[in-house]
Design a protein around this motif. Structure first.
Motif, mmCIF file in Angstrom:
data_model
loop_
_atom_site.group_PDB
_atom_site.id
_atom_site.type_symbol
_atom_site.label_atom_id
_atom_site.label_comp_id
_atom_site.label_asym_id
_atom_site.label_seq_id
_atom_site.Cartn_x
_atom_site.Cartn_y
_atom_site.Cartn_z
ATOM 1 N N GLY A 91 0.825 -1.202 0.000
ATOM 2 C CA GLY A 91 0.000 0.000 0.000
ATOM 3 C C GLY A 91 0.855 1.247 0.000
ATOM 4 O O GLY A 91 1.879 1.306 0.682
ATOM 5 N N ALA A 92 0.435 2.234 -0.770
ATOM 6 C CA ALA A 92 1.223 3.464 -0.911
ATOM 7 C C ALA A 92 0.600 4.584 -0.102
ATOM 8 O O ALA A 92 -0.606 4.820 -0.186
ATOM 9 C CB ALA A 92 1.311 3.861 -2.388
ATOM 10 N N GLY A 93 1.432 5.255 0.704
ATOM 11 C CA GLY A 93 1.032 6.513 1.307
ATOM 12 C C GLY A 93 0.340 6.452 2.647
ATOM 13 O O GLY A 93 -0.822 6.088 2.738
ATOM 14 N N GLY A 94 1.066 6.827 3.712
ATOM 15 C CA GLY A 94 0.458 7.120 5.004
ATOM 16 C C GLY A 94 -0.257 5.978 5.694
ATOM 17 O O GLY A 94 -0.066 4.811 5.411
ATOM 18 N N THR B 198 -4.331 -0.858 4.678
ATOM 19 C CA THR B 198 -5.719 -1.113 4.300
ATOM 20 C C THR B 198 -5.828 -1.366 2.808
ATOM 21 O O THR B 198 -6.520 -2.294 2.366
ATOM 22 C CB THR B 198 -6.605 0.088 4.676
ATOM 23 N N ALA B 199 -5.145 -0.559 1.998
ATOM 24 C CA ALA B 199 -5.176 -0.742 0.547
ATOM 25 C C ALA B 199 -4.604 -2.096 0.160
ATOM 26 O O ALA B 199 -5.163 -2.807 -0.686
ATOM 27 C CB ALA B 199 -4.403 0.386 -0.137
ATOM 28 N N HIS C 78 -8.482 -3.941 -8.340
ATOM 29 C CA HIS C 78 -8.456 -2.496 -8.602
ATOM 30 C C HIS C 78 -9.790 -1.854 -8.221
ATOM 31 O O HIS C 78 -9.827 -0.817 -7.535
ATOM 32 C CB HIS C 78 -8.153 -2.277 -10.085
ATOM 33 N N ARG C 79 -10.877 -2.482 -8.624
ATOM 34 C CA ARG C 79 -12.200 -1.928 -8.307
ATOM 35 C C ARG C 79 -12.457 -1.949 -6.806
ATOM 36 O O ARG C 79 -13.078 -1.019 -6.262
ATOM 37 C CB ARG C 79 -13.287 -2.704 -9.057
ATOM 38 N N ALA C 80 -11.997 -2.974 -6.125
ATOM 39 C CA ALA C 80 -12.202 -3.054 -4.670
ATOM 40 C C ALA C 80 -11.498 -1.904 -3.948
ATOM 41 O O ALA C 80 -12.060 -1.273 -3.047
ATOM 42 C CB ALA C 80 -11.693 -4.393 -4.142
ATOM 43 N N VAL C 81 -10.269 -1.623 -4.347
ATOM 44 C CA VAL C 81 -9.522 -0.541 -3.704
ATOM 45 C C VAL C 81 -10.112 0.815 -4.068
ATOM 46 O O VAL C 81 -10.275 1.690 -3.214
ATOM 47 C CB VAL C 81 -8.037 -0.615 -4.111
ATOM 48 N N ARG C 82 -10.478 0.996 -5.342
ATOM 49 C CA ARG C 82 -11.043 2.271 -5.775
ATOM 50 C C ARG C 82 -12.392 2.533 -5.123
ATOM 51 O O ARG C 82 -12.691 3.664 -4.693
ATOM 52 C CB ARG C 82 -11.198 2.281 -7.303
ATOM 53 N N THR C 83 -13.213 1.520 -5.007
ATOM 54 C CA THR C 83 -14.527 1.675 -4.385
ATOM 55 C C THR C 83 -14.397 2.076 -2.926
ATOM 56 O O THR C 83 -15.174 2.899 -2.417
ATOM 57 C CB THR C 83 -15.324 0.365 -4.495
ATOM 58 N N LEU D 286 -3.292 -0.093 -8.220
ATOM 59 C CA LEU D 286 -4.680 -0.385 -7.889
ATOM 60 C C LEU D 286 -5.263 0.787 -7.129
ATOM 61 O O LEU D 286 -4.670 1.279 -6.177
ATOM 62 C CB LEU D 286 -4.776 -1.644 -7.029
ATOM 63 N N GLY D 287 -6.437 1.250 -7.552
ATOM 64 C CA GLY D 287 -7.105 2.332 -6.861
ATOM 65 C C GLY D 287 -6.911 3.697 -7.473
ATOM 66 O O GLY D 287 -7.612 4.637 -7.100
#
Length: 249
Positions: free
Chosen positions: A66-69, A74-75, A102-107, A172-173
Motif C-alpha cells: 500500500g502506498a502513502g500514510g 488497508t489498501a 483495482h475496483r475493490a480498492v477504488r470503491t 490499484l485504486g
C-alpha cells in the motif's frame, strides 16, 4: 469501521500464511501433487507504518504494498482480499483478477470520501499444473517477480511501473484505467519463483537478492539469510519477500 475490519482481516491472513496447513491429509488423498512450497515474510520498516501484506497458498502466492500514510496497509489488504475471493488459480484470466482488486480498492476510496486515494501495488503468481506446467502472473506497481530455472540464473518477469522513487505510474485504486502486466513462463520441477516488494529491492539491491535466490538453499533457509541482511540494512519501509519452489512429489 470498514478500515478496522480490513486491518483485522489482514492480520488474520498473515497468521494463516505463517502457520500453513496442519494435521494429516484425508485418507485416500494422493501425497504426490504439483504445488508451490513457499516461505514468505515482511521485514517491518523503521518508519513503523505497516504497508505490506502477502498470501501463500499451494497454487497461489501474492503480495501487495500500500502506498502513502496510514491507509497503506488497508489498501494492500483490500487488494489481496479481492484476489483470494476471485480464486485466480481456477481461472485463466489474471487480467480480470487484477481488475477486480483495482475496483475493490477504488470503491473503498470513493465510499470513504477521503481526500487521498487508497493505492496499492499487486504481484500475483499462480501455478497452472496442466499438461505443460507453467506459472501465470499479474503485476502492477514497483515490486518484482523473478523466475529462477533449476540450476540457472534468476530472470525478471516484470518491469517496474515507477521511475526510481517517484510515484506509481500504475496502481490499484488510481483514478485512471488499470493496465496490468500479465504473462506466463514454463515450469519444471525444482524451478523457483520469487516475489519481492519495492522496499526489499531498495534495502538489498536487485543484484544481491538474485545471488541469494540462486544459492541452492530451501525457501525457508533463503528467507532467513535475507532477513539477516535486512536487519543489517535497516530498511525504512516494509520489505516483503516470498520464495516458492515448484515441486511435484
Amino acid at each position: 469501521m470498514t478500515f478496522l475490519v480490513i486491518s483485522i482481516l489482514a492480520g488474520c491472513l498473515s497468521v494463516m500464511t505463517v502457520r500453513g496447513r496442519q494435521g494429516n491429509w484425508p485418507s485416500g488423498m494422493p501425497v504426490a501433487r504439483p504445488r508451490l512450497v513457499a516461505a514468505g515474510g515482511t521485514y517491518t520498516g523503521s518508519r513503523g507504518r505497516p504497508s505490506d501484506a502477502y498470501v501463500i497458498q499451494e497454487r497461489l502466492v501474492a503480495a501487495a504494498h500500500g502506498a502513502g500514510g496510514e491507509p497503506a496497509h488497508t489498501a494492500a489488504a483490500l487488494a489481496l482480499g479481492a484476489v483470494v475471493a476471485a480464486r485466480p488459480q481456477y481461472q485463466e484470466d489474471l487480467d480480470e483478477c487484477a481488475q477486480i482488486a483495482h475496483r475493490a480498492v477504488r470503491t473503498a476510496t470513493l465510499r470513504s470520501g477521503s481526500a487521498h486515494d487508497l493505492v496499492s501495488t499487486l504481484d500475483v503468481v499462480v501455478l497452472d499444473p496442466g499438461e505443460s506446467p507453467c506459472l501465470r502472473f499479474a503485476h502492477v506497481g514497483n515490486g518484482a517477480i523473478w523466475h529462477c530455472a533449476k540450476g540457472g540464473e534468476p530472470q525478471p518477469l516484470t518491469t517496474s511501473h515507477s521511475f526510481d522513487d517517484g510515484p506509481l505510474l500504475r496502481g490499484l485504486g488510481l483514478p485512471s484505467a488499470l493496465n496490468p502486466e500479465v504473462g506466463a513462463a514454463p515450469l519444471r520441477p525444482g524451478d523457483r519463483v520469487v516475489i519481492v516488494s519495492d522496499g526489499a529491492i531498495r534495502a538489498l539491491g536487485a543484484a544481491r537478492m538474485k545471488e541469494l535466490f540462486s544459492c541452492g538453499a530451501s525457501p525457508g533457509a533463503c528467507l532467513d539469510r535475507l532477513y539477516d541482511e535486512m536487519a543489517a540494512a535497516e530498511p525504512k519501509d516494509d520489505a516483503t519477500v516470498i520464495i516458492a519452489d515448484y515441486v511435484t512429489a
